[in-house]
Scaffold this motif. Structure first.
Motif, PDB file in Angstrom:
ATOM      1  N   ARG A  47      67.217  23.985  36.166  1.00  0.00           N
ATOM      2  CA  ARG A  47      66.875  25.085  37.062  1.00  0.00           C
ATOM      3  C   ARG A  47      65.563  24.797  37.762  1.00  0.00           C
ATOM      4  NH1 ARG A  47      68.290  31.053  34.624  1.00  0.00           N
ATOM      5  NH2 ARG A  47      70.560  30.864  34.752  1.00  0.00           N
ATOM      6  N   PRO A  48      65.416  25.269  38.996  1.00  0.00           N
ATOM      7  CA  PRO A  48      64.142  25.056  39.699  1.00  0.00           C
ATOM      8  C   PRO A  48      62.980  25.735  38.976  1.00  0.00           C
ATOM      9  CG  PRO A  48      65.872  25.769  41.207  1.00  0.00           C
ATOM     10  CD  PRO A  48      66.410  25.963  39.829  1.00  0.00           C
ATOM     11  N   ASP A  49      61.816  25.106  39.049  1.00  0.00           N
ATOM     12  CA  ASP A  49      60.604  25.757  38.566  1.00  0.00           C
ATOM     13  C   ASP A  49      60.297  26.977  39.431  1.00  0.00           C
ATOM     14  OD1 ASP A  49      59.535  23.868  36.412  1.00  0.00           O
ATOM     15  OD2 ASP A  49      59.887  22.503  38.080  1.00  0.00           O
ATOM     16  N   VAL A  50      60.564  26.843  40.729  1.00  0.00           N
ATOM     17  CA  VAL A  50      60.443  27.977  41.645  1.00  0.00           C
ATOM     18  C   VAL A  50      61.640  27.955  42.576  1.00  0.00           C
ATOM     19  CG1 VAL A  50      59.061  29.139  43.400  1.00  0.00           C
ATOM     20  CG2 VAL A  50      57.921  27.872  41.572  1.00  0.00           C
ATOM     21  N   LEU A  51      62.298  29.094  42.691  1.00  0.00           N
ATOM     22  CA  LEU A  51      63.407  29.259  43.630  1.00  0.00           C
ATOM     23  C   LEU A  51      62.975  30.274  44.678  1.00  0.00           C
ATOM     24  CD1 LEU A  51      66.384  29.002  44.568  1.00  0.00           C
ATOM     25  CD2 LEU A  51      66.954  30.799  42.895  1.00  0.00           C
ATOM     26  N   PHE A  52      62.887  29.838  45.929  1.00  0.00           N
ATOM     27  CA  PHE A  52      62.549  30.729  47.033  1.00  0.00           C
ATOM     28  C   PHE A  52      63.826  31.197  47.719  1.00  0.00           C
ATOM     29  CE2 PHE A  52      58.648  28.042  46.889  1.00  0.00           C
ATOM     30  CZ  PHE A  52      57.708  29.054  46.692  1.00  0.00           C
ATOM     31  N   TRP A  53      63.848  32.474  48.050  1.00  0.00           N
ATOM     32  CA  TRP A  53      64.968  33.017  48.821  1.00  0.00           C
ATOM     33  C   TRP A  53      64.423  33.644  50.091  1.00  0.00           C
ATOM     34  CZ3 TRP A  53      67.403  38.401  47.725  1.00  0.00           C
ATOM     35  CH2 TRP A  53      68.389  38.667  48.677  1.00  0.00           C
ATOM     36  N   LEU A  54      64.813  33.099  51.232  1.00  0.00           N
ATOM     37  CA  LEU A  54      64.427  33.656  52.518  1.00  0.00           C
ATOM     38  C   LEU A  54      65.425  34.759  52.879  1.00  0.00           C
ATOM     39  CD1 LEU A  54      63.310  30.440  54.334  1.00  0.00           C
ATOM     40  CD2 LEU A  54      62.019  32.564  54.323  1.00  0.00           C
ATOM     41  N   ARG A  55      64.982  35.973  52.743  1.00  0.00           N
ATOM     42  CA  ARG A  55      65.835  37.130  53.019  1.00  0.00           C
ATOM     43  C   ARG A  55      65.710  37.491  54.492  1.00  0.00           C
ATOM     44  NH1 ARG A  55      65.282  42.498  49.257  1.00  0.00           N
ATOM     45  NH2 ARG A  55      67.470  43.174  49.334  1.00  0.00           N
ATOM     46  N   VAL A  56      66.836  37.537  55.183  1.00  0.00           N
ATOM     47  CA  VAL A  56      66.794  37.690  56.631  1.00  0.00           C
ATOM     48  C   VAL A  56      67.763  38.775  57.085  1.00  0.00           C
ATOM     49  CG1 VAL A  56      68.586  35.937  57.046  1.00  0.00           C
ATOM     50  CG2 VAL A  56      66.851  36.384  58.815  1.00  0.00           C
ATOM     51  N   ASP A  57      67.390  39.472  58.151  1.00  0.00           N
ATOM     52  CA  ASP A  57      68.292  40.435  58.775  1.00  0.00           C
ATOM     53  C   ASP A  57      69.373  39.666  59.532  1.00  0.00           C
ATOM     54  OD1 ASP A  57      68.693  43.373  59.848  1.00  0.00           O
ATOM     55  OD2 ASP A  57      68.785  42.041  61.598  1.00  0.00           O
ATOM     56  N   PRO A  58      70.631  40.064  59.428  1.00  0.00           N
ATOM     57  CA  PRO A  58      71.704  39.326  60.108  1.00  0.00           C
ATOM     58  C   PRO A  58      71.489  39.178  61.606  1.00  0.00           C
ATOM     59  CG  PRO A  58      72.638  40.850  58.509  1.00  0.00           C
ATOM     60  CD  PRO A  58      71.176  41.150  58.579  1.00  0.00           C
ATOM     61  N   ASP A  59      70.937  40.221  62.265  1.00  0.00           N
ATOM     62  CA  ASP A  59      70.689  40.125  63.708  1.00  0.00           C
ATOM     63  C   ASP A  59      69.722  38.993  64.029  1.00  0.00           C
ATOM     64  OD1 ASP A  59      72.376  42.151  64.519  1.00  0.00           O
ATOM     65  OD2 ASP A  59      70.847  43.708  64.340  1.00  0.00           O
ATOM     66  N   LEU A  60      68.658  38.875  63.226  1.00  0.00           N
ATOM     67  CA  LEU A  60      67.677  37.822  63.451  1.00  0.00           C
ATOM     68  C   LEU A  60      68.290  36.448  63.203  1.00  0.00           C
ATOM     69  CD1 LEU A  60      64.843  36.798  64.025  1.00  0.00           C
ATOM     70  CD2 LEU A  60      64.254  37.284  61.628  1.00  0.00           C
ATOM     71  N   ALA A  61      69.069  36.315  62.144  1.00  0.00           N
ATOM     72  CA  ALA A  61      69.713  35.034  61.856  1.00  0.00           C
ATOM     73  C   ALA A  61      70.646  34.629  62.998  1.00  0.00           C
ATOM     74  CB  ALA A  61      70.487  35.116  60.544  1.00  0.00           C
ATOM     75  N   CYS A  62      71.425  35.578  63.508  1.00  0.00           N
ATOM     76  CA  CYS A  62      72.330  35.279  64.626  1.00  0.00           C
ATOM     77  C   CYS A  62      71.548  34.875  65.865  1.00  0.00           C
ATOM     78  CB  CYS A  62      73.195  36.503  64.939  1.00  0.00           C
ATOM     79  SG  CYS A  62      74.467  36.867  63.721  1.00  0.00           S
TER      80      CYS A  62
END
Length: 222
Positions: free
Chosen positions: A134-149
């Protein structure tokens, strides 16, 4: 899998997760640069070999509309990605050991989100997946679907040339919902993907410094 399972690793294992358009790859590259002191950091990606095989078998250079994800069953892809993950750490281990840190652009939560669950022999594959560090640190970039699109359209991503605007949004919304489900309870460090890339990187490197994963010289210079 608890953090002490990583005691056998001689490098920091860091992973960045997020849907397409979240800024995940930009952050992963930035972290490699930030960790460049000492013996440096390596940028890695999981499951690249099997993805290459699927693309070679299914996709054609003269027809961008054919995606291997739409042809190869998701549960088959997921199970083979687990096997490749085991082999990657087994055979690339000597390479990883040459670095102070290995930063993965994506981690195995991607398989669950993009492929769905393994159907056959689920318990067996779960046991195999548990062997992967397992990663020592796992980052999750949480994004709004509109911004991702919007980001995908701005960079002319292949999806934008195949899917309609409505179809792209439906796909991104579904994937974002999958991440909300899969990242629950993982202990991931959640980062706001709407912030400027430099701000996201600063927040991520601050987390690494807090956890002692940045070399002292770099920590003091920031």
């Amino acid at each position: 899998m608890s953090h002490d399972r990583n005691d056998r690793l001689n490098y920091a294992l860091i992973a960045v997760e997020g849907v397409d358009g979240s800024g995940k790859s930009t952050l992963a590259r930035g972290l490699v640069d930030a960790l460049s002191a000492g013996d440096g950091a390596l940028l890695a990606r999981p499951c690249r070999e099997m993805i290459g095989v699927f693309r070679a078998l299914v996709e054609r250079s003269d027809d961008e509309s054919v995606f291997y994800q739409d042809v190869v069953p998701g549960d088959l892809r997921h199970s083979l990605y687990v096997l490749e993950g085991l082999l990657q750490f087994r055979y690339q281990g000597p390479l990883f050991e040459q670095y102070d840190a290995v930063v993965f652009d994506r981690w195995f939560h991607t398989s669950a989100v993009y492929c769905g669950s393994v159907i056959d022999d689920r318990a067996w594959y779960a046991r195999l997946a548990d062997v992967i560090p397992r990663p020592d640190v796992l980052f999750w970039l949480r994004v709004d679907p509109d911004l991702a699109c919007r980001r995908l359209m701005e960079r002319g991503d292949r999806w934008t040339r195949v899917y309609s605007e409505a179809g792209l949004r439906e796909k991104i919304e579904r994937l974002c919902a999958g991440y909300e489900r899969e990242m629950r309870g993982t202990g991931a460090v959640v980062l706001d993907a709407s912030a400027e890339p430099g701000e996201v990187l600063a927040r991520a490197t601050a987390v690494l410094a807090e956890r002692g994963l940045l070399v002292p010289a770099l920590s003091e210079s920031q």
